[in-house]
Design a protein around this motif. Sequence first.
Motif, PDB file in Angstrom:
ATOM      1  N   ASP A  43     -56.509   8.946 -34.561  1.00  0.00           N
ATOM      2  CA  ASP A  43     -57.721   8.132 -34.590  1.00  0.00           C
ATOM      3  C   ASP A  43     -57.311   6.670 -34.685  1.00  0.00           C
ATOM      4  O   ASP A  43     -56.320   6.343 -35.310  1.00  0.00           O
ATOM      5  CB  ASP A  43     -58.580   8.498 -35.802  1.00  0.00           C
ATOM      6  N   LEU A  44     -58.083   5.808 -34.072  1.00  0.00           N
ATOM      7  CA  LEU A  44     -57.743   4.394 -34.119  1.00  0.00           C
ATOM      8  C   LEU A  44     -58.493   3.705 -35.245  1.00  0.00           C
ATOM      9  O   LEU A  44     -59.680   3.938 -35.462  1.00  0.00           O
ATOM     10  CB  LEU A  44     -58.097   3.718 -32.792  1.00  0.00           C
ATOM     11  N   ASN A  45     -57.780   2.857 -36.006  1.00  0.00           N
ATOM     12  CA  ASN A  45     -58.388   2.038 -37.041  1.00  0.00           C
ATOM     13  C   ASN A  45     -57.795   0.648 -36.935  1.00  0.00           C
ATOM     14  O   ASN A  45     -56.587   0.518 -36.801  1.00  0.00           O
ATOM     15  CB  ASN A  45     -58.056   2.573 -38.434  1.00  0.00           C
ATOM     16  N   HIS A  46     -58.631  -0.369 -37.049  1.00  0.00           N
ATOM     17  CA  HIS A  46     -58.159  -1.755 -37.120  1.00  0.00           C
ATOM     18  C   HIS A  46     -57.162  -2.093 -36.032  1.00  0.00           C
ATOM     19  O   HIS A  46     -56.167  -2.764 -36.300  1.00  0.00           O
ATOM     20  CB  HIS A  46     -57.483  -2.058 -38.464  1.00  0.00           C
ATOM     21  N   VAL A  47     -57.345  -1.629 -34.821  1.00  0.00           N
ATOM     22  CA  VAL A  47     -56.432  -2.011 -33.751  1.00  0.00           C
ATOM     23  C   VAL A  47     -56.686  -3.488 -33.430  1.00  0.00           C
ATOM     24  O   VAL A  47     -57.814  -3.889 -33.168  1.00  0.00           O
ATOM     25  CB  VAL A  47     -56.672  -1.148 -32.503  1.00  0.00           C
ATOM     26  N   PRO A  48     -55.632  -4.328 -33.505  1.00  0.00           N
ATOM     27  CA  PRO A  48     -55.843  -5.763 -33.296  1.00  0.00           C
ATOM     28  C   PRO A  48     -56.196  -6.071 -31.836  1.00  0.00           C
ATOM     29  O   PRO A  48     -55.555  -5.557 -30.922  1.00  0.00           O
ATOM     30  CB  PRO A  48     -54.491  -6.381 -33.680  1.00  0.00           C
ATOM     31  N   ARG A  92     -46.729  -8.120 -28.860  1.00  0.00           N
ATOM     32  CA  ARG A  92     -47.417  -6.993 -29.491  1.00  0.00           C
ATOM     33  C   ARG A  92     -48.293  -7.420 -30.664  1.00  0.00           C
ATOM     34  O   ARG A  92     -48.500  -6.644 -31.586  1.00  0.00           O
ATOM     35  CB  ARG A  92     -46.412  -5.925 -29.972  1.00  0.00           C
ATOM     36  N   LEU A 120     -54.640  -4.026 -21.439  1.00  0.00           N
ATOM     37  CA  LEU A 120     -54.055  -3.107 -22.421  1.00  0.00           C
ATOM     38  C   LEU A 120     -52.542  -3.153 -22.339  1.00  0.00           C
ATOM     39  O   LEU A 120     -51.971  -3.457 -21.296  1.00  0.00           O
ATOM     40  CB  LEU A 120     -54.514  -1.677 -22.118  1.00  0.00           C
ATOM     41  N   THR A 127     -51.811   5.220 -27.102  1.00  0.00           N
ATOM     42  CA  THR A 127     -52.687   4.272 -27.783  1.00  0.00           C
ATOM     43  C   THR A 127     -53.564   3.555 -26.765  1.00  0.00           C
ATOM     44  O   THR A 127     -54.766   3.374 -26.983  1.00  0.00           O
ATOM     45  CB  THR A 127     -51.836   3.263 -28.578  1.00  0.00           C
ATOM     46  N   ALA A 128     -52.984   3.157 -25.622  1.00  0.00           N
ATOM     47  CA  ALA A 128     -53.758   2.463 -24.598  1.00  0.00           C
ATOM     48  C   ALA A 128     -54.897   3.358 -24.103  1.00  0.00           C
ATOM     49  O   ALA A 128     -56.035   2.899 -23.932  1.00  0.00           O
ATOM     50  CB  ALA A 128     -52.846   2.061 -23.444  1.00  0.00           C
ATOM     51  N   TYR A 134     -62.289   4.479 -26.658  1.00  0.00           N
ATOM     52  CA  TYR A 134     -63.157   3.865 -27.664  1.00  0.00           C
ATOM     53  C   TYR A 134     -63.952   2.714 -27.044  1.00  0.00           C
ATOM     54  O   TYR A 134     -65.140   2.550 -27.315  1.00  0.00           O
ATOM     55  CB  TYR A 134     -62.326   3.320 -28.841  1.00  0.00           C
TER      56      TYR A 134
ATOM     57  N   ARG B 140     -60.755  14.336 -27.530  1.00  0.00           N
ATOM     58  CA  ARG B 140     -61.187  12.995 -27.159  1.00  0.00           C
ATOM     59  C   ARG B 140     -60.814  12.669 -25.719  1.00  0.00           C
ATOM     60  O   ARG B 140     -61.602  12.070 -24.974  1.00  0.00           O
ATOM     61  CB  ARG B 140     -60.533  11.977 -28.080  1.00  0.00           C
ATOM     62  N   ARG B 174     -56.967  -3.114 -17.103  1.00  0.00           N
ATOM     63  CA  ARG B 174     -55.689  -3.521 -16.508  1.00  0.00           C
ATOM     64  C   ARG B 174     -54.621  -3.181 -17.530  1.00  0.00           C
ATOM     65  O   ARG B 174     -54.597  -3.737 -18.608  1.00  0.00           O
ATOM     66  CB  ARG B 174     -55.642  -5.019 -16.292  1.00  0.00           C
ATOM     67  N   VAL B 175     -53.760  -2.246 -17.158  1.00  0.00           N
ATOM     68  CA  VAL B 175     -52.723  -1.834 -18.101  1.00  0.00           C
ATOM     69  C   VAL B 175     -51.427  -2.503 -17.717  1.00  0.00           C
ATOM     70  O   VAL B 175     -50.921  -2.304 -16.620  1.00  0.00           O
ATOM     71  CB  VAL B 175     -52.560  -0.304 -18.102  1.00  0.00           C
ATOM     72  N   TRP B 176     -50.924  -3.318 -18.600  1.00  0.00           N
ATOM     73  CA  TRP B 176     -49.660  -4.019 -18.332  1.00  0.00           C
ATOM     74  C   TRP B 176     -48.472  -3.123 -18.647  1.00  0.00           C
ATOM     75  O   TRP B 176     -48.547  -2.255 -19.501  1.00  0.00           O
ATOM     76  CB  TRP B 176     -49.556  -5.264 -19.208  1.00  0.00           C
ATOM     77  N   LEU B 181     -50.107   4.492 -16.822  1.00  0.00           N
ATOM     78  CA  LEU B 181     -50.216   5.096 -18.149  1.00  0.00           C
ATOM     79  C   LEU B 181     -49.476   6.433 -18.225  1.00  0.00           C
ATOM     80  O   LEU B 181     -49.972   7.396 -18.789  1.00  0.00           O
ATOM     81  CB  LEU B 181     -51.677   5.296 -18.550  1.00  0.00           C
ATOM     82  N   ASN B 317     -50.028   5.530 -33.773  1.00  0.00           N
ATOM     83  CA  ASN B 317     -50.229   4.090 -33.789  1.00  0.00           C
ATOM     84  C   ASN B 317     -50.113   3.532 -35.217  1.00  0.00           C
ATOM     85  O   ASN B 317     -50.878   3.914 -36.098  1.00  0.00           O
ATOM     86  CB  ASN B 317     -51.616   3.825 -33.202  1.00  0.00           C
ATOM     87  N   ASP B 319     -50.716   0.491 -36.367  1.00  0.00           N
ATOM     88  CA  ASP B 319     -51.850  -0.352 -36.785  1.00  0.00           C
ATOM     89  C   ASP B 319     -52.992   0.466 -37.371  1.00  0.00           C
ATOM     90  O   ASP B 319     -53.792  -0.053 -38.140  1.00  0.00           O
ATOM     91  CB  ASP B 319     -52.378  -1.151 -35.591  1.00  0.00           C
ATOM     92  N   SER B 320     -53.096   1.743 -36.969  1.00  0.00           N
ATOM     93  CA  SER B 320     -54.209   2.559 -37.430  1.00  0.00           C
ATOM     94  C   SER B 320     -53.949   3.209 -38.783  1.00  0.00           C
ATOM     95  O   SER B 320     -54.830   3.838 -39.338  1.00  0.00           O
ATOM     96  CB  SER B 320     -54.512   3.667 -36.416  1.00  0.00           C
TER      97      SER B 320
END
Lengths: 368, 381
Positions: A43-48, A92, A120, A127-128, A134, B140, B174-176, B181, B317, B319-320
């Motif tokens: 699950d994604l949280n607080h993705v900058p 990043r 992205l 993650t992308a 989302y 998902r 646009r995926v860099w 992917l 991830n 960050d999550s």
Amino acid sequence: MRRVLALVVKELLAVLKDAKSRVVLIGPPLIQLIVFGYAATFDLNHVPFAVYDEDRSAASRDLLARFAGSPAFSERARLQSARRIARLIDAREVALVLVIDPRFSRDLFSRRPAPVELILDGRQSNTALLILGYANEIVTAFSEEWMRAHGGKEPAALLDMRARYNPPLDSRWFIVPGIVALLTQVVTLLVVALTVAREREMGTFDQLLVTPLSPFDILLGKGLPGLLIGLVEATLIILAAVWWFGVPLRGGLMPLYFGLLVFVLAVVGIGLMLSSLALTQQQALLGAFLFMVPSIILSGFATPIANMPQAVQDLTLINPMRYFLVVVRGVFLEGAGFSALLPQYWPMAAIAFFTLLAAAWLFRRRVY
Amino acid sequence: MSEKAQILSGAGSLGRLNGLLRKEFAQIARDPSSIAIAFLLPAMLLLIFGYGVSLDAKNVPLALVVEKPGAAAASFTASFMHSPYFRPRRFLTIEKAERAMAAREVEGIVWLRADFTRRLAAGGAPIGVIVNGVDANDARLIEGYLQQISAGWITARAEDRGMPAPMPIRVQPRVWFNPSLRSRNTLVPGLIAIIMTLSGALLTAMVIAREWERGTMEALMVTRVSIHEILLAKLIPYFTLGMGGMAASVAMAVWLFGVPLHGSLLLLAAASALFLLAALGMGLLISSFARNQFVAGQIAIIATFLPAFILSGFLFNIDSMPAPIQAITYLIAARYFVAILQTVFLAGDLWSVILPNMAALALMALLFLGAARLLARKRLD
């Protein structure tokens, strides 16, 4: 029987007497359960993310507010020029840049599809992909409300999506029961894998072989401590999954513990087999590793088995963890019973049978 | 002074190191399990994982329930037939489809009720979707694919009838660095980091513990060999082996798995060297702390492989994660190496990523090697 019991007691003592190995057995698994339970989530949280709004209209602000308000995203920067986009993504610092075209509100009002660009970072493809999902959800919700507010027609059809067994689609419900299987296997295998090899290296295994103990007695003596420790460890983790992480336990304890018993037996069998093949503890540890790492990664713990190529899928058939994962998740989330889990029980039982048999056979054959 | 001592002191420190190194290399050559850890283990693991670990859902078995066939329902279901994501199966009733889902024969159900065609004209005709949510990530992804397909169908239908676009916004992703992917491009560099963590720590975790257990450490102590020389003699051979394993992994990533390598090899080698020093340092630290092979092996598995697998950001991830867990990830050397590898492979030599991560790796190498040096003092307990 008394002889076997004596051996069991001796083995348990060998593992539990040493303070360091006692700590290693109890501390890390519980810490790992907590850390991994929180860390291992899709699950994604607080993705900058950063915003480059070239439109600066009420509509674009409204859309951006939905991103900023979502718990999945956290806004880090508002850009004034397109040049900083590359810097932020390259380093990043953000995983997503929202670019709102200058024509956004004009197109919106003239009923032409208004462009919104999502940039992205493909270095982390999953993650992308999740961010894209989302973001699409947020944009769709905005679109539907905008159409309603501005007298547009509803789209011809609407998806009405529901998830069975895990309605909030919380990936922790998927991962935490998996950790029961993961840590039970790691601890059990470690306890068992070195037992025979240690005695071989020290030369005491030869002494054991000349006692009246039959290979079957040795098997029991060496296997039971691992079985006991594995069952206790798993119980602790199951309790934590239910009371600490709040994962629903919908099925009965009987089908869960039956599966656990067969699974731990299979792991004990594999550990004893590896241990009796090895000449030194280093080889035994290497063997345990060579089995454990692939068996975790190819078990369906984190990535689905269905995504693997057929040859690798066939390889997973000899992996007991693959079956036990279905059992734990089935009992926890689906409330599965004995009959539904039968296709998982018998392959584990077969693996346990063959590996234990092989271990007992190897005890006598491999004498150097 | 005895003859032997004279020879030893005459040879000097370099000579002693030389002798120790010859001993270590001879030990490695005699017990092939070290060579197996260095070369066979990375190659085998990369082979299995490179093919086995994938998050791209393809050919997902999907149940299609059409209660009342018609032109609209037929054109809707036709859009599933050519999708690479789904392998549709038809069911006559929703009950049968639900039973198939309970038996894990299908992962999701798309349900067009009897009044679907009639309600299309008025708008808002419901398309029922039920997915198996046990694997939330997979669920998902499936929902995302279904949304794409149905949005495509609705838009095409509106265009056919000359109606205005039903969706007011067009999202252009646009995926860099990895436009298609392809999850393998992300996972293979990440796996290299995991595998090197594993072989690096395993290589050294047991070597000092073995000397303690066999009593040969005490024998070494009474010689003139300094603790520096003992550690160096342990490090150099395993560092060489580890770099060899790394080179083999990179070659496999590029030639076997077709992962593009945009950055420079030199930078890759420098980062790998720093990372290996950190991993070997950690192994040495474990080894001199544990003093017996059983404990050393257990700590090596628990403290290296599992954290690198789950906390390095290669799969989940960072960050999550909750803030305290994020703080823990800073202690995992693999975290920095994963970031460097993914960047050097897919994006090129981007210094804004490479410099801070290399600095962190250097710091960790220093920390672990320094701690190993402190713990490995010549002492008997």
